[in-house]
Design an enzyme around this catalytic site. Structure first.
Site, PDB file in Angstrom:
ATOM      1  N   ARG A  45       0.900  -1.368   0.038  1.00  0.00           N
ATOM      2  CA  ARG A  45      -0.016  -0.125   0.001  1.00  0.00           C
ATOM      3  C   ARG A  45       0.849   1.256   0.029  1.00  0.00           C
ATOM      4  NH1 ARG A  45      -3.141  -3.136   3.451  1.00  0.00           N
ATOM      5  NH2 ARG A  45      -5.101  -3.829   2.262  1.00  0.00           N
ATOM      6  N   LYS A  84       3.663  11.475 -11.330  1.00  0.00           N
ATOM      7  CA  LYS A  84       3.026  10.495 -12.264  1.00  0.00           C
ATOM      8  C   LYS A  84       3.630   9.305 -12.482  1.00  0.00           C
ATOM      9  CE  LYS A  84       0.254  13.667 -15.474  1.00  0.00           C
ATOM     10  NZ  LYS A  84      -0.016  14.291 -16.710  1.00  0.00           N
ATOM     11  N   GLU A  93      11.391  18.626 -24.630  1.00  0.00           N
ATOM     12  CA  GLU A  93      10.619  19.218 -23.410  1.00  0.00           C
ATOM     13  C   GLU A  93      10.827  20.111 -22.681  1.00  0.00           C
ATOM     14  OE1 GLU A  93       7.620  17.446 -22.466  1.00  0.00           O
ATOM     15  OE2 GLU A  93       8.019  15.405 -23.200  1.00  0.00           O
ATOM     16  N   LYS A 134       8.098  23.062 -14.104  1.00  0.00           N
ATOM     17  CA  LYS A 134       7.289  21.981 -13.936  1.00  0.00           C
ATOM     18  C   LYS A 134       6.975  21.786 -12.536  1.00  0.00           C
ATOM     19  CE  LYS A 134       6.311  17.311 -14.544  1.00  0.00           C
ATOM     20  NZ  LYS A 134       6.289  16.309 -15.344  1.00  0.00           N
ATOM     21  N   GLU A 159      -3.738  17.267 -12.024  1.00  0.00           N
ATOM     22  CA  GLU A 159      -4.036  17.698 -13.596  1.00  0.00           C
ATOM     23  C   GLU A 159      -5.622  17.900 -13.562  1.00  0.00           C
ATOM     24  OE1 GLU A 159      -1.751  15.993 -16.548  1.00  0.00           O
ATOM     25  OE2 GLU A 159      -3.490  16.158 -17.872  1.00  0.00           O
ATOM     26  N   ARG A 193      -1.943  21.839 -14.914  1.00  0.00           N
ATOM     27  CA  ARG A 193      -1.108  20.822 -15.416  1.00  0.00           C
ATOM     28  C   ARG A 193      -1.220  20.414 -16.936  1.00  0.00           C
ATOM     29  NH1 ARG A 193       1.494  15.986 -11.586  1.00  0.00           N
ATOM     30  NH2 ARG A 193       3.016  15.201 -13.244  1.00  0.00           N
ATOM     31  N   ASN A 207       0.918  19.207 -21.502  1.00  0.00           N
ATOM     32  CA  ASN A 207       0.709  18.333 -22.468  1.00  0.00           C
ATOM     33  C   ASN A 207       1.015  18.966 -24.045  1.00  0.00           C
ATOM     34  OD1 ASN A 207       0.298  16.086 -20.893  1.00  0.00           O
ATOM     35  ND2 ASN A 207      -1.711  16.929 -20.709  1.00  0.00           N
ATOM     36  N   HIS A 236       1.542  17.063 -27.060  1.00  0.00           N
ATOM     37  CA  HIS A 236       1.539  15.576 -26.816  1.00  0.00           C
ATOM     38  C   HIS A 236       0.455  15.057 -27.383  1.00  0.00           C
ATOM     39  CE1 HIS A 236       4.798  16.598 -24.142  1.00  0.00           C
ATOM     40  NE2 HIS A 236       4.831  15.247 -23.437  1.00  0.00           N
ATOM     41  N   HIS A 267       1.427  11.467 -29.273  1.00  0.00           N
ATOM     42  CA  HIS A 267       0.854  10.275 -28.950  1.00  0.00           C
ATOM     43  C   HIS A 267       0.133   9.485 -30.129  1.00  0.00           C
ATOM     44  CE1 HIS A 267      -0.053  11.633 -24.507  1.00  0.00           C
ATOM     45  NE2 HIS A 267       1.325  11.022 -24.609  1.00  0.00           N
ATOM     46  N   HIS A 274      10.190   9.901 -27.937  1.00  0.00           N
ATOM     47  CA  HIS A 274       9.082  10.476 -27.529  1.00  0.00           C
ATOM     48  C   HIS A 274       9.162  11.893 -27.855  1.00  0.00           C
ATOM     49  CE1 HIS A 274       5.892  11.865 -24.782  1.00  0.00           C
ATOM     50  NE2 HIS A 274       6.826  12.618 -23.952  1.00  0.00           N
TER      51      HIS A 274
HETATM   52  N1  GLY Z   1       4.539  14.879 -18.199  1.00  0.00           N
HETATM   53  C1  GLY Z   1       3.488  15.644 -17.918  1.00  0.00           C
HETATM   54  C2  GLY Z   1       3.234  15.766 -16.578  1.00  0.00           C
HETATM   55  O1  GLY Z   1       3.941  15.399 -15.749  1.00  0.00           O
HETATM   56  O2  GLY Z   1       2.170  16.184 -16.317  1.00  0.00           O
END
Ligand code: GLY
Length: 363
Positions: free
Chosen positions: A123, A145, A187, A229, A239, A243, A247, A250, A254, A267
């Site tokens: 957990r 993330k 990025e 960031k 998000e 946030r 993207n 992106h 994708h 990427h």
């Molecule tokens: N890579 C995008 C984010 O961390 O929100």
């Protein structure tokens, strides 16, 4: 040169991001102040292990930690629920309990996978990020993330689970292949476009030194990117709004990645092409000056990144866009620039306009 430190401010889950040279050789002393338990389990892959595992392991041992290592094969296909399960089983076999910690030593795959395993094992146990690619240093390692992929798509299973600390050692960038270093620049340039015009100017003015891996410039650049960031994540961890500007590029990226089966296009390269499409959509909508798009695309190209593609048919990209998980109520959501340093989110773009922009980039 002094070490830079940035705090990701998330109340009781706040954590430091340290950026500097030679950090991994002193990682034991640095995590000694952060981790409580006696044992650290390093999760890495068979490409990174021969380069840095011994350095990290001996530093941890010198600081009195018991060290366990879990080495998995390199590759995106390892970002799976099966590998996460395998990691958890290895941890159990080595008597890792909830007081112990994981340390992710590698690029984005290792970071996302280790974070995911840390968030579900018993957990949740603490973990530390030690990213070894430029892309992971400025993006994946910060913000919590975590994810694994499903055959149906990338990152479809995951959690928000923050690390206890992130250690970014610019010396590890020396071992990266040129195109892997370059994809990280995508990025970084994105950060300038979405949030900071001065930073974009810094990148333009110092590109030569950055690409030749001047360490002082790298520390400065990575620190600014991490600060951008960290600020965004601090304001919107899960998000629910802001946030999503991370993207930028992106949506189309994708689609490109899914058409290339996540293999032949990196990427960062896909994000660069995606920013070129999003920029063109914004120009066609009349919200982004053509001159600004030229400025964006020039910096991407000067950094060695693609802004157009001849490998995929525009129609296939449009089809893939529609099946992307970001489709909401049949709409495709794009982050669009309004000027370098500011973006907006738009999910009400005419299909004909998207198609025109895609056709201008996929030639
Ligand atoms: N890579 C995008 C984010 O961390 O929100």
């Amino acid at each position: 040169m002094k070490q830079e430190k940035i705090i990701v401010k998330l109340g009781k889950d706040s954590y430091p991001v340290s950026i500097g040279m030679g950090l991994i050789g002193d990682i034991g002393a640095a995590v000694g102040n952060i981790l409580q338990g006696s044992t650290v389990a390093i999760v890495t892959n068979d490409v990174v292990a021969p380069l840095y595992l011994e350095k990290v392991r001996s530093s941890l041992k010198q600081s009195g930690f018991r060290v366990v290592t879990v080495i998995i094969p390199d590759g995106e296909e390892q970002k799976s629920i099966e590998t996460a399960k395998r990691i958890c089983e290895e941890l159990l076999k080595n008597n890792i309990d909830r007081t112990h910690s994981l340390l992710a030593l590698g690029g984005g795959v290792i970071g996302d996978l280790t974070g995911f395993a840390a968030s579900i094992y018993m957990r949740g146990i603490p973990f530390i990020q030690v990213p070894t690619t430029l892309l992971a240093q400025v993006d994946a390692s910060i913000g919590g993330k975590t994810a694994v992929n499903l055959p149906a798509g990338k990152n479809l299973i995951g959690t928000f689970y923050q690390p206890k600390a992130v250690f970014i050692d610019v010396d590890v960038l020396d071992s990266l292949k040129e195109e892997v270093f370059t994809e990280g620049m995508s990025e970084i340039i994105k950060h300038g476009i979405i949030k900071d015009r001065n930073y974009f100017g810094f990148l333009e003015g110092n590109l030569k030194g950055i690409l030749s891996k001047d360490k002082n410039l790298l520390v400065k650049m990575i620190s600014v990117s991490c600060r951008i960031k960290a600020d965004i994540v601090s304001k919107d961890e899960k998000e629910s709004g802001l946030r999503a500007i991370l993207n930028y590029g992106h949506t189309v990226a994708h689609a490109v990645e899914s058409l290339s089966s996540y293999k032949s296009v990196l990427h960062g390269q896909a994000v660069s092409i995606g920013m070129s499409v999003a920029g063109r959509i914004a120009v066609l909508k009349g919200i982004f000056p053509e001159k600004e798009l030229e400025k964006q695309n020039k910096l991407l190209q000067d950094a060695g990144l693609p802004v157009s593609q001849s490998r995929f048919a525009a129609d296939d990209i449009i089809k893939a866009l529609k099946s992307d998980k970001k489709v909401r109520d049949g709409k495709v959501r794009f982050v669009l620039p309004v000027r370098i340093g500011k973006v907006t989110i738009d999910d009400d773009i005419d299909d004909a306009l998207i198609s025109k922009a895609v056709n201008s980039v996929f030639i």
